[in-house]
Design a protein around this motif. Structure first.
Motif, PDB file in Angstrom:
ATOM      1  N   ALA A 309      -0.048   8.686   6.745  1.00 19.92           N
ATOM      2  CA  ALA A 309       0.118   7.239   6.853  1.00 19.92           C
ATOM      3  C   ALA A 309      -0.705   6.508   5.796  1.00 19.92           C
ATOM      4  O   ALA A 309      -0.263   5.500   5.233  1.00 19.92           O
ATOM      5  N   ARG A 310      -1.897   6.994   5.510  1.00 22.55           N
ATOM      6  CA  ARG A 310      -2.750   6.342   4.511  1.00 22.55           C
ATOM      7  C   ARG A 310      -2.141   6.477   3.109  1.00 22.55           C
ATOM      8  O   ARG A 310      -2.202   5.548   2.302  1.00 22.55           O
ATOM      9  N   ALA A 312       1.069   6.762   2.539  1.00 21.29           N
ATOM     10  CA  ALA A 312       2.234   5.873   2.538  1.00 21.29           C
ATOM     11  C   ALA A 312       1.815   4.433   2.244  1.00 21.29           C
ATOM     12  O   ALA A 312       2.491   3.719   1.500  1.00 21.29           O
ATOM     13  N   ALA A 313       0.699   4.008   2.814  1.00 22.01           N
ATOM     14  CA  ALA A 313       0.208   2.657   2.565  1.00 22.01           C
ATOM     15  C   ALA A 313      -0.184   2.457   1.104  1.00 22.01           C
ATOM     16  O   ALA A 313      -0.139   1.339   0.576  1.00 22.01           O
ATOM     17  N   ALA A 314      -0.533   3.565   0.425  1.00 21.46           N
ATOM     18  CA  ALA A 314      -0.893   3.502  -0.987  1.00 21.46           C
ATOM     19  C   ALA A 314       0.316   3.701  -1.899  1.00 21.46           C
ATOM     20  O   ALA A 314       0.166   3.789  -3.119  1.00 21.46           O
ATOM     21  N   GLY A 315       1.505   3.778  -1.294  1.00 20.21           N
ATOM     22  CA  GLY A 315       2.716   3.935  -2.100  1.00 20.21           C
ATOM     23  C   GLY A 315       3.017   5.359  -2.483  1.00 20.21           C
ATOM     24  O   GLY A 315       3.697   5.602  -3.496  1.00 20.21           O
ATOM     25  N   ARG A 317       4.696   8.874  -1.000  1.00 19.10           N
ATOM     26  CA  ARG A 317       5.507   9.462   0.073  1.00 19.10           C
ATOM     27  C   ARG A 317       5.323  10.976   0.092  1.00 19.10           C
ATOM     28  O   ARG A 317       5.702  11.667  -0.852  1.00 19.10           O
ATOM     29  N   ALA A 344      -5.598   8.414  -3.487  1.00 20.33           N
ATOM     30  CA  ALA A 344      -5.409   8.005  -2.096  1.00 20.33           C
ATOM     31  C   ALA A 344      -6.088   8.978  -1.140  1.00 20.33           C
ATOM     32  O   ALA A 344      -6.674   8.569  -0.131  1.00 20.33           O
ATOM     33  N   ALA A 348      -9.172   8.478   1.612  1.00 23.30           N
ATOM     34  CA  ALA A 348      -8.745   8.655   3.011  1.00 23.30           C
ATOM     35  C   ALA A 348      -9.595   9.673   3.748  1.00 23.30           C
ATOM     36  O   ALA A 348      -9.162  10.242   4.731  1.00 23.30           O
ATOM     37  N   ASP A 353      -8.214  11.786   9.627  1.00 26.13           N
ATOM     38  CA  ASP A 353      -7.257  12.335   8.658  1.00 26.13           C
ATOM     39  C   ASP A 353      -7.348  13.844   8.542  1.00 26.13           C
ATOM     40  O   ASP A 353      -6.536  14.484   7.882  1.00 26.13           O
TER      41      ASP A 353
END
Length: 360
Positions: A309-310, A312-315, A317, A344, A348, A353
Motif C-alpha cells: 500500500a505504501r 502504491a501511494a508513491a506511484g 504498482r 519508497a 516504508a 510493513d
C-alpha cells in the motif's frame, strides 16, 4: 539505449506487476479500439478474423520454437490443463511443486481418480518415480520468481516414462526455452507476452498426446470438410482440433503484441529485464532486505507484503503474494522505476510493513 519503439508505452506510474498482468503496447490497444468500432458498426470481416487467429498461432509458435501445427488456442490455462487431466487414466499420479499456480494444478486435484502429489520445487526432479504419470510445473514460479531446473525435471521424467506439462506463463518471452522439449506446455498470453486477457496457448506432441477434443466447436473443425451445422464431420489436423472458440477481440490485439515481442527479440528482452531486476536486488541488499534467491525478472521480498500500500501511494504498482512483496520488471520499465521503488521501500521501514526488523 531505448529498447522500445518511441510511443509504444507511456505508463502513468511505475508499473512493476507484469507477473500479474502485462501492459498492452500502443499498437495492440489501437487494434483493439479499431476492432471495437468494427464490431459496433457491423464491419467485422470473418475471413480477416480467421487469418488473424492463424497469425497469432504462427507468431506464438515462433516464440515457443515449435511448429504451428502443435499449437492450440484458448482462453485460459485452466481449460488447457483440464483437457490434459481428462485424458489421464484413473489412478494416475500427477507430481507438482508446492505453491504452484492454482490454474495449473486445480484441474488435476478436482479430477476423480487422480492423485496430486506436491513436493518442494528444489526436490521436484528427485521426486519423479515409477508411479509418476505426469509432472506439472511452471518454468518460473508466480509466487516468488524462483526458476525450475528444466533439464533435470525433463531428464527425470524421461527416465521413468512420465509426461511433462510445463507452464510458461511467467517465462516465455524472456527465458530461453523450447516448447518442443516438453510433452505439453501452457501459457497465459496476458503476462510477459503483452496480450489482452483471454488469450492462452497449449502445445501438444505431434500425435496429440492422447488428448480428446472435448470442447471442439467450429474453430476445431476442418473447414473444407465440415459445415457450421450438426456435429463436426472432420476435425482439423494437428493441435487446432484442441482449440477453444477463441475470444476474437483479444486475439486481434494479440497479433500486434506478439509482433512487438518478436521485434524486440528474446535476448534483448532478457538482458533488459534482468538488468533491472539485478539493480533492484542490489538496492534491496543496501536497505538490509533479503530477496528470495532467484534468476528471473520477478523479485520477492519475504514478509514485506505490508509495504504494498505504501508503494502504491508513491506511484509504484507491485503485488503482495504469500506474505511477500513481489516486483516484476519488463520492457516498459526503466532504472527510474527501480529507484522509485527502492526509495519508497526506504521510506516504508515500519514494523507494520514487515521491513523494519530486516533493516541493517
Amino acid at each position: 539505449m531505448e529498447l522500445l519503439p518511441r510511443g509504444e508505452y507511456a505508463p502513468s506510474l511505475s508499473y512493476l506487476n507484469t507477473a500479474s498482468h502485462g501492459l498492452l503496447p500502443a499498437r495492440a490497444a489501437a487494434r483493439l479500439r479499431a476492432a471495437l468500432a468494427e464490431t459496433q458498426e457491423g464491419r467485422l470481416d470473418p475471413r480477416a478474423n480467421a487469418a488473424a487467429l492463424e497469425a497469432v498461432r504462427a507468431g506464438y509458435a515462433e516464440l515457443a520454437e515449435i511448429s504451428p501445427e502443435r499449437v492450440a488456442l484458448g482462453s485460459g490455462v485452466a481449460v488447457h490443463a483440464a483437457l490434459i487431466a481428462a485424458a489421464l487414466p484413473p489412478g494416475s499420479e500427477v507430481l507438482c511443486p508446492e505453491d504452484e499456480y492454482t490454474s495449473l494444478v486445480t484441474p488435476f486435484a478436482r479430477r476423480p481418480g487422480i492423485r496430486l502429489r506436491e513436493v518442494p520445487l528444489a526436490e521436484l526432479a528427485g521426486a519423479v518415480d515409477g508411479a509418476t504419470a505426469l509432472v506439472a510445473f511452471s518454468a518460473v514460479q508466480s509466487l516468488d520468481g524462483r526458476t525450475a531446473d528444466l533439464p533435470a525435471v525433463r531428464a527425470a521424467a524421461r527416465r521413468y516414462g512420465a509426461r511433462t506439462l510445463l507452464d510458461t506463463s511467467q517465462a516465455l518471452g524472456w527465458l530461453p526455452m523450447s516448447a518442443g522439449d516438453f510433452d505439453f506446455t501452457v501459457c497465459a498470453g496476458y503476462k510477459w507476452l503483452l496480450c489482452p486477457r483471454g488469450t492462452s496457448f497449449l502445445t501438444v506432441p505431434e500425435d496429440g498426446g492422447g488428448l480428446v477434443p472435448l470442447h471442439a466447436g467450429l474453430t476445431a473443425a476442418d473447414a473444407s470438410r465440415s459445415g457450421p451445422y450438426g456435429p463436426v464431420a472432420e476435425l482439423a489436423p494437428g493441435a487446432r482440433r484442441f482449440d477453444e472458440s477463441p475470444a476474437l477481440l483479444p486475439y486481434l490485439a494479440a497479433v500486434e503484441s506478439l509482433g512487438l515481442v518478436a521485434e524486440l527479440g528474446r535476448p534483448a528482452i532478457r538482458a533488459h529485464d534482468m538488468a533491472l531486476a539485478d539493480r533492484f536486488r542490489a538496492g534491496l541488499a543496501r536497505l538490509g532486505l533479503a530477496a528470495v534467491p532467484g534468476d528471473s525478472p520477478i523479485v520477492s521480498v519475504p514478509g514485506a507484503a505490508g509495504a504494498e500500500a505504501r508503494l502504491a501511494a508513491a506511484g509504484v504498482r507491485v503485488a503482495a503474494r504469500g506474505g511477500g512483496l513481489r516486483a516484476a520488471f519488463h520492457v516498459y520499465n526503466t532504472e527510474a522505476d527501480v529507484d522509485r521503488a527502492l526509495d519508497a521501500l526506504g521510506d516504508a521501514r515500519q514494523p507494520s510493513d514487515g521491513l523494519a526488523s530486516r533493516s541493517a
